[in-house]
Design a protein around this motif. Structure first.
Motif, short mmCIF file in Angstrom:
data_model
loop_
_atom_site.label_atom_id
_atom_site.label_comp_id
_atom_site.label_asym_id
_atom_site.label_seq_id
_atom_site.Cartn_x
_atom_site.Cartn_y
_atom_site.Cartn_z
N ALA A 56 -1.91 -42.40 14.74
CA ALA A 56 -2.53 -41.10 14.51
C ALA A 56 -1.40 -40.08 14.56
O ALA A 56 -0.62 -40.06 15.51
N ILE A 57 -1.29 -39.27 13.53
CA ILE A 57 -0.19 -38.31 13.42
C ILE A 57 -0.80 -36.92 13.30
O ILE A 57 -1.69 -36.69 12.47
N TYR A 58 -0.30 -36.00 14.11
CA TYR A 58 -0.71 -34.60 14.02
C TYR A 58 0.51 -33.81 13.60
O TYR A 58 1.56 -33.88 14.25
N VAL A 59 0.41 -33.06 12.52
CA VAL A 59 1.53 -32.26 12.03
C VAL A 59 1.46 -30.89 12.71
O VAL A 59 0.53 -30.13 12.49
N LEU A 60 2.46 -30.63 13.54
CA LEU A 60 2.50 -29.38 14.29
C LEU A 60 3.17 -28.28 13.48
O LEU A 60 2.64 -27.18 13.34
N THR A 61 4.36 -28.57 12.94
CA THR A 61 5.07 -27.61 12.09
C THR A 61 5.66 -28.35 10.90
O THR A 61 5.81 -29.57 10.94
N GLY A 62 6.02 -27.63 9.88
CA GLY A 62 6.61 -28.25 8.69
C GLY A 62 5.56 -29.02 7.92
O GLY A 62 4.38 -28.67 7.92
N SER A 63 5.98 -30.07 7.27
CA SER A 63 5.05 -30.91 6.51
C SER A 63 5.58 -32.34 6.53
O SER A 63 6.72 -32.59 6.90
N ILE A 64 4.73 -33.25 6.13
CA ILE A 64 5.12 -34.65 6.06
C ILE A 64 4.68 -35.19 4.70
O ILE A 64 3.59 -34.89 4.22
N ARG A 65 5.55 -35.93 4.09
CA ARG A 65 5.22 -36.65 2.86
C ARG A 65 5.38 -38.12 3.18
O ARG A 65 6.45 -38.55 3.62
N MET A 66 4.32 -38.87 2.98
CA MET A 66 4.37 -40.30 3.27
C MET A 66 4.33 -41.08 1.97
O MET A 66 3.53 -40.76 1.08
N GLU A 67 5.20 -42.06 1.87
CA GLU A 67 5.20 -42.99 0.75
C GLU A 67 4.77 -44.33 1.31
O GLU A 67 5.23 -44.74 2.38
N PHE A 68 3.89 -45.01 0.60
CA PHE A 68 3.42 -46.30 1.10
C PHE A 68 3.06 -47.18 -0.08
O PHE A 68 3.18 -46.78 -1.23
N GLY A 69 2.64 -48.38 0.22
CA GLY A 69 2.40 -49.38 -0.82
C GLY A 69 3.62 -50.29 -0.88
O GLY A 69 4.67 -50.01 -0.30
N SER A 70 3.51 -51.37 -1.62
CA SER A 70 4.59 -52.37 -1.63
C SER A 70 5.91 -51.81 -2.14
O SER A 70 6.97 -52.24 -1.71
N GLU A 71 5.88 -50.83 -3.03
CA GLU A 71 7.10 -50.23 -3.57
C GLU A 71 7.18 -48.73 -3.30
O GLU A 71 7.98 -48.04 -3.93
N GLY A 72 6.32 -48.23 -2.41
CA GLY A 72 6.31 -46.79 -2.16
C GLY A 72 5.69 -46.00 -3.29
O GLY A 72 5.95 -44.82 -3.44
N GLU A 73 4.85 -46.67 -4.09
CA GLU A 73 4.30 -46.02 -5.27
C GLU A 73 3.16 -45.05 -4.97
O GLU A 73 2.78 -44.26 -5.82
#
Length: 87
Positions: A56-73
């Motif tokens: 579980a991730i809570y974004v306090l400041t800034g931003s987050i970009r997550m890449e996922f999947g077998s190739e990050g697609e």
């Protein structure tokens, strides 16, 4: 009643290292890890996974970009105030 813990900042321990991340572990159970993670602005962490742990991730400041999947697609972004659950 369940067990309740309070973990103060000075009780955190160094978490598992990942390039680009500073982790402080608060608690770890059989299926969950909780802690504080800091990054520098604009950084990209090394590819990693959390094995069998739910996250579980809570974004306090800034931003987050997550890449996922077998190739990050697959990707998504989260902003301050957003919660992200990875099951």
């Amino acid at each position: 009643m369940s067990t309740i813990y309070r973990v103060m900042p000075e009780e955190r321990v160094e978490g598992h290292p990942t390039p680009g991340l500073v982790r402080e572990q608060v608690v770890q159970t059989e299926g969950m890890w909780a802690g504080l993670v800091r990054t520098e602005p604009g950084m990209a962490s090394g590819w990693h996974h959390h094995g069998e742990y739910e996250s579980a991730i809570y974004v306090l400041t800034g931003s987050i970009r997550m890449e996922f999947g077998s190739e990050g697609e697959e990707t998504f972004e989260a902003a301050p105030g957003d919660f992200v659950f990875v099951g």
